[in-house]
Motif scaffolding. Structure first.
Motif, short mmCIF file in Angstrom:
data_model
loop_
_atom_site.label_atom_id
_atom_site.label_comp_id
_atom_site.label_asym_id
_atom_site.label_seq_id
_atom_site.Cartn_x
_atom_site.Cartn_y
_atom_site.Cartn_z
N ASP A 84 -7.82 5.04 -7.07
CA ASP A 84 -8.98 4.46 -7.75
C ASP A 84 -9.19 5.18 -9.08
O ASP A 84 -9.09 6.41 -9.16
CB ASP A 84 -10.22 4.62 -6.86
N VAL A 85 -9.50 4.41 -10.12
CA VAL A 85 -9.73 5.01 -11.44
C VAL A 85 -10.90 6.00 -11.39
O VAL A 85 -10.91 6.99 -12.13
CB VAL A 85 -9.99 3.91 -12.50
N ASP A 86 -11.87 5.76 -10.51
CA ASP A 86 -13.00 6.68 -10.39
C ASP A 86 -12.57 8.06 -9.92
O ASP A 86 -13.21 9.07 -10.25
CB ASP A 86 -14.05 6.12 -9.43
N TYR A 87 -11.48 8.13 -9.13
CA TYR A 87 -11.02 9.42 -8.64
C TYR A 87 -10.57 10.30 -9.80
O TYR A 87 -10.79 11.53 -9.79
CB TYR A 87 -9.87 9.23 -7.65
N LYS A 88 -9.96 9.68 -10.80
CA LYS A 88 -9.56 10.44 -12.00
C LYS A 88 -10.79 10.90 -12.78
O LYS A 88 -10.79 11.99 -13.36
CB LYS A 88 -8.65 9.57 -12.86
N TYR B 298 1.28 9.40 -0.09
CA TYR B 298 2.04 8.26 -0.62
C TYR B 298 1.47 7.78 -1.95
O TYR B 298 2.22 7.30 -2.82
CB TYR B 298 2.02 7.12 0.40
N SER B 299 0.19 7.92 -2.15
CA SER B 299 -0.46 7.42 -3.37
C SER B 299 0.16 8.02 -4.62
O SER B 299 0.24 7.34 -5.67
CB SER B 299 -1.96 7.70 -3.33
N ASN B 300 0.61 9.26 -4.55
CA ASN B 300 1.23 9.90 -5.72
C ASN B 300 2.52 9.18 -6.11
O ASN B 300 2.79 8.95 -7.29
CB ASN B 300 1.53 11.37 -5.42
N PHE B 301 3.32 8.83 -5.10
CA PHE B 301 4.56 8.08 -5.35
C PHE B 301 4.26 6.69 -5.88
O PHE B 301 4.88 6.22 -6.84
CB PHE B 301 5.38 7.99 -4.06
N HIS B 302 3.28 6.02 -5.27
CA HIS B 302 2.93 4.65 -5.66
C HIS B 302 2.47 4.60 -7.12
O HIS B 302 2.88 3.71 -7.88
CB HIS B 302 1.82 4.13 -4.74
N ASP B 303 1.61 5.54 -7.51
CA ASP B 303 1.06 5.54 -8.86
C ASP B 303 2.15 5.70 -9.93
O ASP B 303 2.01 5.18 -11.05
CB ASP B 303 0.02 6.65 -9.01
N LYS B 304 3.21 6.41 -9.59
CA LYS B 304 4.28 6.64 -10.55
C LYS B 304 5.31 5.51 -10.56
O LYS B 304 6.13 5.42 -11.48
CB LYS B 304 5.00 7.96 -10.23
N THR B 305 5.27 4.65 -9.53
CA THR B 305 6.32 3.65 -9.36
C THR B 305 5.89 2.23 -9.70
O THR B 305 6.65 1.47 -10.29
CB THR B 305 6.85 3.68 -7.90
N PHE B 306 4.65 1.87 -9.35
CA PHE B 306 4.20 0.48 -9.48
C PHE B 306 3.20 0.32 -10.63
O PHE B 306 2.51 1.27 -11.02
CB PHE B 306 3.58 0.00 -8.18
#
Length: 382
Positions: A37-41, A23-31
């Motif tokens: 978390d920025v650290d994950y990137k 779900y996080s992939n959808f959330h990041d593109k929508t909201f």
């Protein structure tokens, strides 16, 4: 039946985490407010550098062990969610270790299950891991260390303890209570078990440090170790010290400032190590120390709650807090944290100058955490 039930819960908890990771992939593109978390990137970019044969420290703000970037290289050639799913699986392993450690404390099967489920279904645990935070790996290493330590495998304990410190610096505080708990009849000279623990840990840390320095040079030493000692983080965070650091951002670091920032924390850590020096009380000593480190730290973000929330289930069977008091303390913790998050949201996403309100919320959150720790110590059954 109990074993089957626990396995089922582990499967459900893992499935819940995987669902949120997807779900996080959808959330990041929508909201506007990202889930990941920025650290994950940062981890993923560092892993990308390793895949190319470069140093992970080529990625700005990567200040972790190269082992983490190596661990997440499948993010590049398998799938970007690999790390989140890995951290979710690690959460399940932590729950298994919680149950195993509690077995040695002669807890009933029902109580062991409840304590493990508190970790598995804790909203903070679920969200932080699926956001891509790597602290679950550090927690696993701490739990493994405690598990083998209780089995009197002190060489292996020293090795795992060294690895946990290398991965994340905070477990170094657990060294003192671990050492004290092996003291026999208050002798000043170290005994055989203490020597095994200390020497294995020291030589393992030295080996890991030298090996990484050989491959990555001074930049590894600075980013992974030195930076965390001299850092002056001026970004808003839960810490009671953040506003002071923000207002003095353009001033050089002061030795006196460092002393008075860390002295209360250091004093409490040493006192708690001495207070709970029995081997049977080691999990509680580690829990109280983790809570002190988090509460008094100059930098404090939500992921740091992992440090003591993972040790909390190990201590719950000996807490004698009433249900009413427990609910009041939990409500105060959540409410004070919510006030801070509201002020931080207005600052970061609405552009309002709420620094004073964030600082006041930090003071309230600090007071609530101190009250919680005090009540837990008072109502703990020794």
């Amino acid at each position: 039946m109990d074993k089957l039930s626990f396995k089922t819960h582990c499967s459900l908890a893992f499935l819940l985490r995987v669902t949120l990771a997807v779900y996080s992939n959808f959330h990041d593109k929508t909201f506007n407010v990202p889930y990941t978390d920025v650290d994950y990137k940062v981890f993923t970019d560092a892993a990308r550098h390793m895949v190319k044969g470069d140093s992970p420290f080529e990625r700005d703000t990567y200040r972790y062990t190269p082992l983490l970037a190596l661990l997440l290289t499948p993010n590049i050639f398998v799938h970007e969610n690999f790390g989140k799913i890995l951290f979710s699986f690690v959460d399940v392993l932590v729950a298994i270790l919680i149950r195993r450690i509690l077995t040695r404390q002669n807890c009933s099967d029902k109580l062991k299950l409840i304590c493990a489920l508190i970790w598995l279904y804790n909203p903070f645990t679920v969200i932080i891991s699926t956001r891509g935070n790597a602290d679950s790996v550090a927690v696993l290493l701490v739990m493994l260390t405690l598990d083998v330590f209780q089995q009197d495998k002190f060489v292996l304990s020293g090795l795992l303890h060294a690895l946990s410190i290398h991965f994340r610096l905070y477990p170094i505080a657990f060294s003192v209570p671990m050492y004290f708990s092996l003291n026999e009849k208050n002798h000043l000279l170290p005994n055989k078990n203490q020597l095994k623990l200390v020497l294995t840990c020291v030589f393992s840390i030295a080996f890991l440090t030298i090996a990484n320095y050989y491959f990555y040079g001074y930049k590894y030493l600075y980013e992974s170790l030195i930076y965390h000692v001299i850092r002056k983080d001026t970004k808003h965070n839960f810490s009671v010290y953040f506003y002071m650091l923000y207002l003095t951002a353009n001033q050089p670091p002061s030795i006196i400032e460092k002393i008075f920032t860390f002295l209360p924390q250091l004093t409490l850590l040493l006192m708690l190590s001495y207070k709970f020096s029995q081997k049977s009380e080691l999990p509680f000593a580690m829990f109280t120390q983790a809570m002190v480190m988090v509460t008094y730290n100059p930098v404090l973000t939500s992921q740091y709650f992992f440090w003591y929330l993972s040790l909390l289930p190990l201590c719950l069977p000996r807490f004698r807090l009433s249900i009413a008091r427990s609910l009041c303390l939990c409500s105060a913790w959540i409410f004070s944290q919510g006030l801070w998050l509201l002020a931080a949201y207005l600052l970061e996403f609405r552009g309002l100058n709420t620094f004073t309100y964030i600082w006041l919320a930090s003071l309230l959150f600090f007071a609530v955490n101190v009250k919680i720790l005090n009540d837990i110590i008072v109502h703990y059954e020794y």
